[in-house]
Write an enzyme that holds these catalytic residues in place. Structure first.
Site, PDB file in Angstrom:
ATOM      1  N   THR A 417       0.896  -1.157   0.000  1.00  0.00           N
ATOM      2  CA  THR A 417       0.000   0.000   0.000  1.00  0.00           C
ATOM      3  C   THR A 417       0.930   1.201   0.000  1.00  0.00           C
ATOM      4  OG1 THR A 417      -1.709  -1.213   1.230  1.00  0.00           O
ATOM      5  CG2 THR A 417      -1.783   1.163   1.416  1.00  0.00           C
ATOM      6  N   GLU A 437      -3.841  -3.365  -2.967  1.00  0.00           N
ATOM      7  CA  GLU A 437      -3.749  -4.557  -2.126  1.00  0.00           C
ATOM      8  C   GLU A 437      -2.426  -5.289  -2.302  1.00  0.00           C
ATOM      9  OE1 GLU A 437      -5.091  -5.505   0.448  1.00  0.00           O
ATOM     10  OE2 GLU A 437      -4.877  -7.632   0.669  1.00  0.00           O
ATOM     11  N   GLU A 456      -8.502  -6.378  -4.078  1.00  0.00           N
ATOM     12  CA  GLU A 456      -8.916  -5.952  -2.743  1.00  0.00           C
ATOM     13  C   GLU A 456      -9.968  -6.840  -2.094  1.00  0.00           C
ATOM     14  OE1 GLU A 456      -7.254  -3.894  -0.261  1.00  0.00           O
ATOM     15  OE2 GLU A 456      -7.100  -2.832  -2.167  1.00  0.00           O
ATOM     16  N   GLY A 502      -0.719  -3.516   5.347  1.00  0.00           N
ATOM     17  CA  GLY A 502      -1.772  -4.453   5.736  1.00  0.00           C
ATOM     18  C   GLY A 502      -2.194  -4.214   7.173  1.00  0.00           C
TER      19      GLY A 502
END
Length: 609
Positions: A417, A437, A456, A502
């Site tokens: 990300t 993602e 995602e 994450g």
């Protein structure tokens, strides 16, 4: 994924810059130099920015110097990251935008998270041939079924509409320029491409762009993405309707429903159900924020569908029952590990998309609930993990606390990300986390359009359970850990920060706040300090440097530390934070990573008032 330093192009001759197929390679024009140098800390006035990439930071500074707001500059930086960091973010993904408006002294947000298509079913992640869930990697992550309806273009348009001065076309100009004239390929870009080689080679459009001649672009060459530049020009002319309606929307849907597979790939690539109608129906959600107070500060975070604001906020409510600044580092970190683990237990039990789930946000961020959860912490030893969630229907801040049935949860959020932090001359602040993602998203480039689609929907729980707040549903946003955070002191910005990573995003933001506010570190040192990521597991993932420094003391308390890189959601480095701190004298300190992911890029408009 580790990010290695970008290689400066200054010493490369024109002959040394080999041509990269799909992206012609030539030396930079003197009038428009490529930005390759990274500075992790910058102090000054008139606006500031921190990102992972110097091209993106330079784009933001250009907009700020021309009189743009923090929202304008954030969009310009994000669009540029879609060029230079295409495996982490781009218009094929989504994210969360948190904004402090200096005029009204309020913090609000935009939920630009991807949504599941209307045609998705509860068994979408089940292989009909076997009756079992698709293997997570590479089958599920490299598929049409994992692609959510992108929210990033709509987020940009809404941010500009609410807080900007520029049109979308004006905000996209720096990114278009970078896409056309190219950026210098570094070790990281090449390595990330090679890491995805089997997935990228599975698609004609992706291999053409990122594997010219069957290999990743060479370090030191200049990578150009004319297709993406053309797509950005399309949005400049037609606005976001050009993305969500018309030919491009149909092409996105076609890519999901009939992935452009190469004839010789052995990857199954399950197909998705997204239609052009799904894109036409997409809407961002204007939201308030979560809010807790901590040590006299007002901490604002992203409300659900993200779990970032509730989880960071609950953990801070737990921590504020103890005076961490008077503790030894081992004891302070012990309390942090326990508080984060307790908050993660509640995250798994209660948080999902509020349009589909009754999320008890008020309870999760209630200081009484945090005080009751803090009752469980034993200063002398670690609690056995995983911990059970608290009872949000029955709490009064008095010990002992009752608990609910533990949630069954598998962490499927990936680490790739990006995050950016921007402020302007008027005191507005943008904190923006965006993603596709997986590193490389679904692996599928929309043919001729130059951008990757996300994967995602893998953030939903793989197996459908009616009691699971993160169960997959048509039109639903999957739960996220993205945690863009803005902290005020006396109604004015004190600190803004965020990170990729994450589910480790939450712990990176939380530990950085702990380091800065409780342990007295400078913002730069707070970011640079070694990290540990407690997420209510039987073991606690930590960077090797953290284990070396604190492992003996924490192990003696019963914490089971394992080196990062040994679990699904952890690379050898945890997070890649960006931040801006606002000083009483009116100056700002923009701070990025000095080492992680090769270091980030902090810039200010001016070094002088």
């Amino acid at each position: 994924m580790n990010r290695l330093p970008r290689r400066a192009a200054a010493g490369l001759s024109a002959l040394a810059l080999a041509l990269t197929a799909g992206a012609a390679s030539l030396p930079a024009a003197h009038a428009d130099p490529r930005h390759t140098e990274k500075t992790p800390t910058a102090t000054g006035y008139g606006g500031a920015v921190s990102t992972v990439d110097p091209e993106a930071s330079a784009a933001a500074i250009e907009v700020l110097r021309k009189g743009g707001t923090a929202a304008d500059a954030a969009v310009a930086a994000a669009a540029t990251l879609g060029v230079t960091e295409p495996y982490s973010a781009g218009i094929g993904g989504g994210g969360y935008f948190v904004y402090y408006d200096a005029k009204s002294r309020t913090v609000s947000s935009i939920d630009g998270r991807e949504t599941a298509p209307a045609g998705i079913t509860h068994d979408a992640f089940i292989n009909p041939a076997t009756g079992q869930p698709y293997p997570f990697t590479p089958e599920l992550v490299t598929s049409g079924v994992a692609v959510g309806v992108p929210g990033t273009p709509a987020t940009w348009a809404r941010a500009l509409q609410r807080w900007g001065k520029l049109s979308l076309g004006e905000a996209l100009k720096p990114a278009i320029r970078v896409a056309d004239r190219g950026f210098v390929v570094d070790d990281t870009f090449r390595q990330q491409t090679l890491d995805n080689k089997a997935r990228f080679a599975a698609f004609t459009s992706t291999s053409k762009l990122y594997l010219p001649g069957g290999d990743a672009p060479a370090v030191g060459t200049v990578f150009r993405n004319h297709d993406l530049a053309a797509t950005y020009r399309l949005l400049s002319k037609g606005g976001v309707d050009a993305f969500y309606r018309g030919p491009l929307a149909r092409e996105i849907a076609q890519t999901v429903q009939a992935p452009p597979k190469t004839p010789d790939t052995t990857l199954p690539v399950p197909v998705g159900s997204m239609t052009a109608a799904d894109l036409a129906k997409y809407k961002v959600a204007d939201q308030g924020t979560t809010h807790v107070t901590y040590r006299g500060l007002d901490v604002y975070g992203m409300a659900p569908s993200s779990s970032g604001g509730t989880t960071v906020g609950e953990a801070l409510n737990i921590l504020k029952t103890s005076e961490l600044s008077g503790m030894s580092p081992t004891q302070a970190l012990h309390h942090y590990i326990e508080a984060s683990s307790l908050a993660f237990a509640d995250r798994g039990k209660y948080v999902g998309d509020p349009a589909f789930v009754d999320v008890p946000t008020a309870a999760l961020t209630d200081p009484l609930f945090g005080k009751e959860r803090a009752c469980l912490i034993d200063p002398a030893k670690a609690l056995p993990k995983p911990l059970a969630p608290g009872d949000v229907t029955n709490y009064d801040g008095v010990c002992p606390a009752s608990t609910a049935k533990p949630a069954e949860e598998r962490d499927t959020e990936n680490i790739s990300t990006t995050n950016l932090t921007v402020s302007d001359r008027w005191g507005n602040v943008a904190e923006y986390t965006l993603t596709i993602e997986q590193t490389g998203g679904s692996g599928m480039v929309v043919p001729g359009r130059g951008f990757l689609l996300n994967n995602e929907l893998t953030d939903f729980s793989t197996v459908w359970n009616a009691a699971d707040p993160n169960r997959i549903e048509p039109g639903k946003r999957p739960r996220s850990s993205m945690s863009p955070t803005i902290i005020l002191r006396d109604g004015k910005p004190f600190l803004a920060l965020g990170s990729p990573g994450g589910s480790t995003i939450i712990t990176t933001v939380l530990q950085t706040i702990l380091n800065r506010v409780d342990l007295g570190m400078s913002v730069s040192d707070a970011i640079a300090a070694p990290r540990v990521s407690p997420r209510n597991g039987a073991t606690v993932v930590a960077e090797p440097a953290f284990i070396e420094k604190y492992g003996a003391g924490l192990s003696a308390l019963g914490h089971k530390l394992v080196a990062s890189g040994d679990s699904f959601t952890s690379a050898s480095e945890i997070g890649a934070a960006t931040a801006i701190e606002f000083r009483p004298d009116g100056s700002t300190v923009a701070a990025a990573e000095p080492v992680r992911r090769g270091g980030g890029s902090a810039m200010v408009v001016s070094g002088r008032r």
